[in-house]
Design an enzyme around this catalytic site. Structure first.
Site, mmCIF file in Angstrom:
data_model
loop_
_atom_site.group_PDB
_atom_site.id
_atom_site.type_symbol
_atom_site.label_atom_id
_atom_site.label_comp_id
_atom_site.label_asym_id
_atom_site.label_seq_id
_atom_site.Cartn_x
_atom_site.Cartn_y
_atom_site.Cartn_z
ATOM 1 N N ASN A 111 0.846 -1.201 0.000
ATOM 2 C CA ASN A 111 0.000 0.000 0.000
ATOM 3 C C ASN A 111 0.878 1.247 0.000
ATOM 4 O O ASN A 111 0.542 2.276 0.576
ATOM 5 C CB ASN A 111 -0.913 -0.008 1.254
ATOM 6 C CG ASN A 111 -1.994 1.055 1.167
ATOM 7 O OD1 ASN A 111 -2.350 1.485 0.060
ATOM 8 N ND2 ASN A 111 -2.476 1.517 2.301
ATOM 9 N N ASP B 118 7.202 -8.975 3.718
ATOM 10 C CA ASP B 118 5.848 -9.184 4.244
ATOM 11 C C ASP B 118 6.012 -9.713 5.671
ATOM 12 O O ASP B 118 6.561 -10.804 5.871
ATOM 13 C CB ASP B 118 5.115 -10.227 3.367
ATOM 14 C CG ASP B 118 3.723 -10.561 3.920
ATOM 15 O OD1 ASP B 118 2.983 -11.277 3.239
ATOM 16 O OD2 ASP B 118 3.408 -10.095 5.049
ATOM 17 N N ASN C 106 -3.500 -10.412 8.270
ATOM 18 C CA ASN C 106 -2.387 -9.492 8.072
ATOM 19 C C ASN C 106 -2.052 -8.718 9.348
ATOM 20 O O ASN C 106 -0.899 -8.631 9.767
ATOM 21 C CB ASN C 106 -2.715 -8.503 6.947
ATOM 22 C CG ASN C 106 -1.529 -7.605 6.626
ATOM 23 O OD1 ASN C 106 -0.394 -8.086 6.547
ATOM 24 N ND2 ASN C 106 -1.774 -6.309 6.484
ATOM 25 N N SER D 227 -5.892 3.560 16.947
ATOM 26 C CA SER D 227 -6.830 4.481 16.296
ATOM 27 C C SER D 227 -7.966 4.867 17.229
ATOM 28 O O SER D 227 -8.392 4.064 18.066
ATOM 29 C CB SER D 227 -7.398 3.808 15.041
ATOM 30 O OG SER D 227 -8.475 4.545 14.526
ATOM 31 N N TYR E 118 -11.521 -3.856 10.799
ATOM 32 C CA TYR E 118 -10.302 -3.045 10.959
ATOM 33 C C TYR E 118 -10.217 -2.520 12.393
ATOM 34 O O TYR E 118 -9.204 -2.699 13.081
ATOM 35 C CB TYR E 118 -10.296 -1.869 9.972
ATOM 36 C CG TYR E 118 -9.347 -0.779 10.403
ATOM 37 C CD1 TYR E 118 -9.818 0.380 11.022
ATOM 38 C CD2 TYR E 118 -7.977 -0.940 10.264
ATOM 39 C CE1 TYR E 118 -8.942 1.352 11.470
ATOM 40 C CE2 TYR E 118 -7.088 0.029 10.712
ATOM 41 C CZ TYR E 118 -7.588 1.175 11.316
ATOM 42 O OH TYR E 118 -6.710 2.126 11.762
ATOM 43 N N LYS F 143 -7.525 -3.341 15.828
ATOM 44 C CA LYS F 143 -6.824 -2.367 16.680
ATOM 45 C C LYS F 143 -7.133 -2.629 18.152
ATOM 46 O O LYS F 143 -6.273 -2.585 19.017
ATOM 47 C CB LYS F 143 -7.218 -0.934 16.308
ATOM 48 C CG LYS F 143 -6.707 -0.479 14.951
ATOM 49 C CD LYS F 143 -5.196 -0.536 14.859
ATOM 50 C CE LYS F 143 -4.672 -0.046 13.518
ATOM 51 N NZ LYS F 143 -3.202 -0.180 13.390
ATOM 52 N N ASN G 210 -10.947 8.591 2.185
ATOM 53 C CA ASN G 210 -10.884 9.623 3.218
ATOM 54 C C ASN G 210 -11.170 11.021 2.644
ATOM 55 O O ASN G 210 -10.921 11.291 1.471
ATOM 56 C CB ASN G 210 -9.513 9.601 3.913
ATOM 57 C CG ASN G 210 -9.275 8.307 4.685
ATOM 58 O OD1 ASN G 210 -8.251 7.679 4.575
ATOM 59 N ND2 ASN G 210 -10.263 7.888 5.473
ATOM 60 N N GLY H 114 -21.960 3.348 8.540
ATOM 61 C CA GLY H 114 -20.857 3.094 9.468
ATOM 62 C C GLY H 114 -20.239 4.344 10.042
ATOM 63 O O GLY H 114 -19.468 4.273 11.010
ATOM 64 N N ASP H 115 -20.554 5.524 9.480
ATOM 65 C CA ASP H 115 -19.956 6.751 10.028
ATOM 66 C C ASP H 115 -20.512 7.038 11.417
ATOM 67 O O ASP H 115 -21.724 6.927 11.636
ATOM 68 C CB ASP H 115 -20.289 7.952 9.137
ATOM 69 C CG ASP H 115 -19.250 8.130 8.043
ATOM 70 O OD1 ASP H 115 -18.139 7.578 8.182
ATOM 71 O OD2 ASP H 115 -19.545 8.797 7.047
HETATM 72 C C1 WQD Z 1 -14.113 11.872 7.665
HETATM 73 C C2 WQD Z 1 -15.466 12.545 7.515
HETATM 74 C C3 WQD Z 1 -17.103 11.237 6.347
HETATM 75 C C4 WQD Z 1 -15.232 11.331 2.415
HETATM 76 C C5 WQD Z 1 -11.283 6.740 8.946
HETATM 77 C C6 WQD Z 1 -11.049 5.522 9.761
HETATM 78 C C7 WQD Z 1 -10.121 5.836 10.894
HETATM 79 C C8 WQD Z 1 -8.860 6.442 10.348
HETATM 80 C C9 WQD Z 1 -9.186 7.683 9.503
HETATM 81 C C10 WQD Z 1 -7.251 4.676 10.151
HETATM 82 C C11 WQD Z 1 -16.622 11.582 7.739
HETATM 83 C C12 WQD Z 1 -16.780 12.512 5.584
HETATM 84 C C13 WQD Z 1 -15.478 11.508 3.766
HETATM 85 C C14 WQD Z 1 -16.081 11.960 1.452
HETATM 86 C C15 WQD Z 1 -17.361 12.905 3.225
HETATM 87 N N1 WQD Z 1 -8.146 5.494 9.584
HETATM 88 N N2 WQD Z 1 -16.528 12.281 4.149
HETATM 89 N N3 WQD Z 1 -17.115 12.712 1.894
HETATM 90 O O1 WQD Z 1 -14.131 7.746 8.539
HETATM 91 O O2 WQD Z 1 -13.457 9.570 10.208
HETATM 92 O O3 WQD Z 1 -11.900 7.705 9.756
HETATM 93 O O4 WQD Z 1 -10.079 7.246 8.463
HETATM 94 O O5 WQD Z 1 -6.935 4.616 11.298
HETATM 95 O O6 WQD Z 1 -9.848 4.627 11.562
HETATM 96 O O7 WQD Z 1 -12.284 5.137 10.319
HETATM 97 O O8 WQD Z 1 -12.268 9.402 8.022
HETATM 98 O O9 WQD Z 1 -11.778 10.816 6.071
HETATM 99 O O10 WQD Z 1 -13.159 8.722 5.727
HETATM 100 O O11 WQD Z 1 -14.160 10.687 6.870
HETATM 101 O O12 WQD Z 1 -18.310 13.605 3.610
HETATM 102 O O13 WQD Z 1 -15.909 11.821 0.217
HETATM 103 O O14 WQD Z 1 -15.602 13.007 6.168
HETATM 104 O O15 WQD Z 1 -18.510 10.998 6.309
HETATM 105 O O16 WQD Z 1 -17.647 12.286 8.409
HETATM 106 P P1 WQD Z 1 -13.071 8.599 9.155
HETATM 107 P P2 WQD Z 1 -12.802 9.872 6.588
#
Ligand code: WQD
Length: 341
Positions: free
Chosen positions: A36, A59, A101, A125, A150, A154, A200, A297-298
């Site tokens: 990745n 790996d 993994n 996290s 995921y 953690k 993200n 899931g958010d």
């Molecule tokens: C942030 C906010 C979305 C994309 C995840 C993992 C967490 C960590 C960080 C590893 C949310 C909103 C997003 C888009 C949007 N990873 N959004 N439109 O979900 O808070 O955290 O990544 O450790 O463990 O869960 O991060 O950046 O995906 O979302 O509105 O196109 O942005 O709904 O509210 P998240 P995210």
């Protein structure tokens, strides 16, 4: 110079931590399977730190390979363990890939250096909190049932480390619970490199601004927040990287024993729409965004209480949301003009 093994050190947070380790007088030894991350990051790192750090392509699920690494690198004083699969959505589709993994790699590294006085920093996290009952969330808030495989990896990994400690391990361990890492190094030579369509928020913002994506969808504006969009605690990746050095320093200090856990955030929440506005105002770029349905899931809102990190880890963030947005934008423009491969 103290040698620090950085597993997953070619990734987004790992590469920024390699820079801060060198800035603080450590010698990083990078291990990464490149599943990745891009091998060219090594050249990018050399442009920043002045030399190509030691790198092993491996790996960490390959037990023999990890033992051979430990024979080649016996005088490691610290390990920062980033290596893991980390896409929440993918983990729901392929849970066994994530359990295999994330646990095999952790177990192999812990076993290969067992018995040595190693300082171990674990990349955890804020996902472990789920939707906290009380905000800001402190480190002693209850860990809630994970919302994804995921997040479960953690949570279970933290428990494994606590149990290892209780059994009298020679490891000292600090788990760092990241909130939302964003932004890029001020050189714009390293940054976030999502594969395919970004999951993200911030990489989606910058790819929309540069024209790689037609628009960005705000996943819901009907939450119980000031403007209806979700709240997160966004932290600059360079601030986050510096916290890993602070964790090593704390464990090198004779008074630290056993295991501890720290929140890595700013202590401040920002809504999605506030992030979009901060991007537009700090870069001058207009973003094409639409409001869409909530994402499965958010959680609604989360931001960290960072009192313990300030008082015990002796670390706090220095970079604000505008700087996070500007640095992410500079990186996006750099990588658009200088594709790594
Ligand atoms: C942030 C906010 C979305 C994309 C995840 C993992 C967490 C960590 C960080 C590893 C949310 C909103 C997003 C888009 C949007 N990873 N959004 N439109 O979900 O808070 O955290 O990544 O450790 O463990 O869960 O991060 O950046 O995906 O979302 O509105 O196109 O942005 O709904 O509210 P998240 P995210």
């Amino acid at each position: 110079m103290a040698k620090i093994l950085v597993t997953g050190g070619m990734g987004f947070i790992g590469s920024h931590t390699v820079v801060e380790l060198v800035n603080s007088g450590y010698e990083p030894v990078i291990v990464d399977d490149l599943s990745n991350s891009d091998p060219k990051i090594l050249d990018q790192l050399a442009k920043i730190i002045g030399y190509k750090p030691t790198f092993y392509k491996l790996d960490l699920c390959d037990e023999n390979g990890v033992y051979q690494l430990a024979e080649k690198e016996p005088d490691i004083t610290g390990i920062i363990h980033f290596a893991a699969s980390k896409a929440v959505g993918e983990s729901v589709q392929h849970p066994l890939k994530y359990y295999r993994n994330n646990f095999f790699s952790l177990l192999n590294v812990l076993n290969a250096y067992k018995g040595k006085p190693v300082n171990f920093v674990f990349s955890s996290s804020c996902t472990v909190y789920g939707q906290p009952d009380v905000l800001p969330v402190t480190e002693d808030a209850p860990v809630k049932p994970a919302e994804s495989p995921y997040g479960n990896t953690k949570q279970i990994a933290e428990e494994m480390l606590v149990d290892m400690q209780k059994a009298g391990s020679r490891y000292k361990v600090i788990a760092l619970r990241y909130f939302n890492p964003v932004g890029a190094h001020s050189s714009a030579l390293i940054g976030e490199l999502p594969i395919g369509i970004p999951q993200n928020l911030v990489p989606f913002i910058t790819q929309t601004a540069i024209g790689k994506r037609e628009k960005i969808t705000v996943f819901g504006d009907d939450y119980n927040t000031p403007d209806g969009s979700c709240i997160r605690d966004y932290i600059h990746v360079v601030d986050l990287a510096k916290a890993h050095v602070a964790a090593l320093r704390l464990m090198e200090n004779g008074s630290f024993t056993g295991y501890d856990v720290f929140n890595l955030g700013t202590g401040k929440g920002s809504t999605v729409l506030e992030v979009i506005r901060a991007f537009e105002n700090s870069t001058g770029e207009k973003l094409n965004y639409v409001i869409g349905p909530r994402r499965e899931g958010d959680i609604e809102k989360v931001w960290g209480d960072v009192t313990k990190s300030k008082n015990v880890l002796k670390w706090q963030t220095e970079l604000d949301l505008d700087t996070m947005m500007q640095s992410a934008w500079e990186w996006e423009k750099y990588i658009a003009a200088n594709p790594l491969n």
